[in-house]
Motif scaffolding. Structure first.
Motif, PDB file in Angstrom:
ATOM      1  N   GLN A 150      14.797  -6.755  -6.693  1.00  0.00           N
ATOM      2  CA  GLN A 150      13.596  -6.693  -5.863  1.00  0.00           C
ATOM      3  C   GLN A 150      13.603  -5.395  -5.043  1.00  0.00           C
ATOM      4  O   GLN A 150      14.628  -5.059  -4.464  1.00  0.00           O
ATOM      5  CB  GLN A 150      13.643  -7.912  -4.921  1.00  0.00           C
ATOM      6  CG  GLN A 150      12.393  -8.197  -4.189  1.00  0.00           C
ATOM      7  CD  GLN A 150      11.500  -9.163  -4.967  1.00  0.00           C
ATOM      8  OE1 GLN A 150      11.962  -9.818  -5.907  1.00  0.00           O
ATOM      9  NE2 GLN A 150      10.241  -9.243  -4.598  1.00  0.00           N
TER      10      GLN A 150
ATOM     11  N   THR B 223       5.871  -8.165 -13.984  1.00  0.00           N
ATOM     12  CA  THR B 223       5.189  -9.087 -13.060  1.00  0.00           C
ATOM     13  C   THR B 223       6.168 -10.105 -12.463  1.00  0.00           C
ATOM     14  O   THR B 223       6.926 -10.741 -13.201  1.00  0.00           O
ATOM     15  CB  THR B 223       4.064  -9.842 -13.819  1.00  0.00           C
ATOM     16  OG1 THR B 223       3.105  -8.879 -14.249  1.00  0.00           O
ATOM     17  CG2 THR B 223       3.375 -10.871 -12.926  1.00  0.00           C
TER      18      THR B 223
ATOM     19  N   GLY C   9       9.194  -7.723  -8.613  1.00  0.00           N
ATOM     20  CA  GLY C   9       9.284  -6.895  -7.399  1.00  0.00           C
ATOM     21  C   GLY C   9       9.814  -5.500  -7.661  1.00  0.00           C
ATOM     22  O   GLY C   9      10.327  -4.841  -6.765  1.00  0.00           O
TER      23      GLY C   9
ATOM     24  N   ARG D 272       8.658  -1.763  -8.962  1.00  0.00           N
ATOM     25  CA  ARG D 272       7.446  -0.975  -9.190  1.00  0.00           C
ATOM     26  C   ARG D 272       7.708   0.148 -10.201  1.00  0.00           C
ATOM     27  O   ARG D 272       8.814   0.694 -10.266  1.00  0.00           O
ATOM     28  CB  ARG D 272       6.952  -0.358  -7.888  1.00  0.00           C
ATOM     29  CG  ARG D 272       6.565  -1.384  -6.832  1.00  0.00           C
ATOM     30  CD  ARG D 272       6.135  -0.731  -5.523  1.00  0.00           C
ATOM     31  NE  ARG D 272       7.194   0.066  -4.931  1.00  0.00           N
ATOM     32  CZ  ARG D 272       7.238   1.394  -4.934  1.00  0.00           C
ATOM     33  NH1 ARG D 272       6.255   2.094  -5.485  1.00  0.00           N
ATOM     34  NH2 ARG D 272       8.251   2.046  -4.379  1.00  0.00           N
TER      35      ARG D 272
ATOM     36  N   ASN E 191       5.821   3.713 -11.450  1.00  0.00           N
ATOM     37  CA  ASN E 191       4.741   4.688 -11.275  1.00  0.00           C
ATOM     38  C   ASN E 191       5.107   5.990 -11.972  1.00  0.00           C
ATOM     39  O   ASN E 191       6.220   6.140 -12.498  1.00  0.00           O
ATOM     40  CB  ASN E 191       4.496   4.938  -9.785  1.00  0.00           C
ATOM     41  CG  ASN E 191       3.869   3.734  -9.091  1.00  0.00           C
ATOM     42  OD1 ASN E 191       2.710   3.403  -9.325  1.00  0.00           O
ATOM     43  ND2 ASN E 191       4.650   3.058  -8.252  1.00  0.00           N
TER      44      ASN E 191
ATOM     45  N   ASP F  94       9.845   2.998  -0.005  1.00  0.00           N
ATOM     46  CA  ASP F  94       9.157   1.792   0.468  1.00  0.00           C
ATOM     47  C   ASP F  94       7.787   2.118   1.049  1.00  0.00           C
ATOM     48  O   ASP F  94       6.957   1.224   1.223  1.00  0.00           O
ATOM     49  CB  ASP F  94      10.015   1.077   1.520  1.00  0.00           C
ATOM     50  CG  ASP F  94      11.274   0.480   0.889  1.00  0.00           C
ATOM     51  OD1 ASP F  94      11.314   0.359  -0.360  1.00  0.00           O
ATOM     52  OD2 ASP F  94      12.217   0.155   1.636  1.00  0.00           O
TER      53      ASP F  94
ATOM     54  N   SER G 203       5.102   0.839  -1.141  1.00  0.00           N
ATOM     55  CA  SER G 203       5.454  -0.527  -1.553  1.00  0.00           C
ATOM     56  C   SER G 203       4.344  -1.281  -2.282  1.00  0.00           C
ATOM     57  O   SER G 203       4.615  -2.261  -2.971  1.00  0.00           O
ATOM     58  CB  SER G 203       5.913  -1.330  -0.332  1.00  0.00           C
ATOM     59  OG  SER G 203       4.918  -1.266   0.678  1.00  0.00           O
ATOM     60  N   TYR G 204       3.076  -0.827  -2.138  1.00  0.00           N
ATOM     61  CA  TYR G 204       1.978  -1.517  -2.840  1.00  0.00           C
ATOM     62  C   TYR G 204       1.355  -0.625  -3.907  1.00  0.00           C
ATOM     63  O   TYR G 204       0.283  -0.904  -4.430  1.00  0.00           O
ATOM     64  CB  TYR G 204       0.929  -1.984  -1.816  1.00  0.00           C
ATOM     65  CG  TYR G 204       0.073  -3.133  -2.301  1.00  0.00           C
ATOM     66  CD1 TYR G 204       0.651  -4.300  -2.805  1.00  0.00           C
ATOM     67  CD2 TYR G 204      -1.315  -3.062  -2.250  1.00  0.00           C
ATOM     68  CE1 TYR G 204      -0.135  -5.351  -3.251  1.00  0.00           C
ATOM     69  CE2 TYR G 204      -2.113  -4.109  -2.692  1.00  0.00           C
ATOM     70  CZ  TYR G 204      -1.515  -5.256  -3.196  1.00  0.00           C
ATOM     71  OH  TYR G 204      -2.290  -6.303  -3.635  1.00  0.00           O
ATOM     72  N   VAL G 205       2.027   0.469  -4.230  1.00  0.00           N
ATOM     73  CA  VAL G 205       1.548   1.366  -5.295  1.00  0.00           C
ATOM     74  C   VAL G 205       2.327   1.020  -6.556  1.00  0.00           C
ATOM     75  O   VAL G 205       3.555   1.132  -6.588  1.00  0.00           O
ATOM     76  CB  VAL G 205       1.789   2.852  -4.926  1.00  0.00           C
ATOM     77  CG1 VAL G 205       1.223   3.769  -6.014  1.00  0.00           C
ATOM     78  CG2 VAL G 205       1.181   3.183  -3.568  1.00  0.00           C
ATOM     79  N   ASN G 206       1.644   0.583  -7.579  1.00  0.00           N
ATOM     80  CA  ASN G 206       2.331   0.139  -8.792  1.00  0.00           C
ATOM     81  C   ASN G 206       1.461   0.390 -10.025  1.00  0.00           C
ATOM     82  O   ASN G 206       0.249   0.176  -9.992  1.00  0.00           O
ATOM     83  CB  ASN G 206       2.636  -1.372  -8.672  1.00  0.00           C
ATOM     84  CG  ASN G 206       3.636  -1.854  -9.708  1.00  0.00           C
ATOM     85  OD1 ASN G 206       4.354  -1.047 -10.311  1.00  0.00           O
ATOM     86  ND2 ASN G 206       3.705  -3.152  -9.902  1.00  0.00           N
TER      87      ASN G 206
END
Ligand SMILES: NC(=O)c1ccc[n+]([C@@H]2O[C@H](COP(=O)([O-])OP(=O)(O)OC[C@H]3O[C@@H](n4cnc5c(N)ncnc54)[C@H](O)[C@@H]3O)[C@@H](O)[C@H]2O)c1
Length: 260
Positions: free
Chosen positions: A131, A172, A175, A177, A179, A232, A235-238
């Motif tokens: 994670q 999925t 946890g 990522r 990019n 971090d 953290s929501y860029v994936n």
């Protein structure tokens, strides 16, 4: 405390250019870095990191073979005990000019290093990542549209864009990522002949003339984007590929009124 304190990062293609810049930047942020490359320059990068007070281990190997990557992973676990970040960055152009008679073997060698290599790295690192793990692949603006590289190179980098999207989705619930960055024209050993030639002819001002910033980029400017995506703070860029190209890929070709 740096943003990467306590983390271990594997960076492929780290003998120079973007990989070396990323290694130095992440190490400055507290990461322990495993720098891998087929060239001995990886040792030099590790020495630069250590000289700057960081922790680094070099692995000189082919980063596009199962055995090569397994060796890197084993070394990372042995020396630093974990893998938190992967920057799959090693790549070749296979020549700078588009050629319509590229031989199959030459085409596949570009695919092997640029596309299979990142896949092997992702596959081999994943079992050891938990994670919060972060993977960043180096794609290229050449993988977004035509006009920025030869055919196999561009196709391989388009593949890297898909690799980023499909692995992010396949992960999925884990946890972790995934990019990518899509650099524009960056001054590194890969593009040195182009920059050197332009300078020798007094045409340095023409470098990067097609992007609104009117210049080529530096490896450190790509490393900053890689570090952001690996941190971090993202953290929501994936599943995204961030173009770092002075807006080269944001525009359509434009014919000025005076030339119509
Ligand atoms: N420089 C640019 O303008 C530009 C633009 C877009 C994308 N890129 C991409 O950025 C990445 C880094 O390139 P760079 O510009 O820093 O150039 P570079 O040539 O300095 O870096 C590429 C590194 O990959 C290494 N490498 C090649 N094949 C390998 C293999 N089989 N195993 C291990 N290492 C291998 C090379 O030895 C080299 O050190 C590449 O994937 C490249 O395609 C560069």
């Amino acid at each position: 405390m740096g943003q990467f304190t306590g983390k271990t990062a594997i960076i492929t293609g780290a003998a120079g250019g973007i990989g070396r810049a990323t290694a130095l930047l992440m190490a400055r942020g507290g990461a322990s870095v495993v720098v891998a490359d087929v060239q001995a320059g990886a040792e030099e990068t590790a020495a630069m990191v250590r000289d700057a007070g960081g922790r680094a281990e070099a692995v000189v190997t082919d980063c596009a073979t199962d055995a090569g990557v397994q060796g890197i992973v084993a070394r990372a676990l042995e020396v630093f005990g974990a893998i938190d970040i992967l920057h799959a960055n090693a790549g070749i152009t296979g020549g700078l000019m588009p050629k319509l008679d590229t031989a199959s073997a030459d085409f596949m060698e570009v695919m092997r290093i640029n596309l299979l290599g990142p896949w092997i790295a992702i596959r081999e690192c994943l079992p050891h990542m938990g994670q919060g793990g972060a993977i960043v692949c180096t794609a290229s603006v050449a993988g977004l549209r035509a006009g920025a590289g030869p055919i196999p190179y561009s196709a391989s980098k388009a593949g890297v864009v898909s690799l980023v999207q499909t692995t992010a989705m396949a992960l999925t619930g884990r946890g972790i990522r995934v990019n990518g960055v899509a650099p524009g024209l960056i001054e590194t050993p890969m593009t040195a002949p182009l920059f050197d030639d332009a300078r020798a002819r007094g045409r340095e001002d023409r470098i990067g003339q097609l992007n609104p910033l009117r210049r080529g980029g530096q490896a450190e400017e790509i490393a900053e984007a890689v570090a952001f995506l690996a941190s971090d703070a993202a953290s929501y860029v994936n599943g995204q590929v961030l173009a770092v190209d002075g807006a080269l890929s944001a525009q359509l070709p434009f014919t000025p009124k005076w030339s119509l």
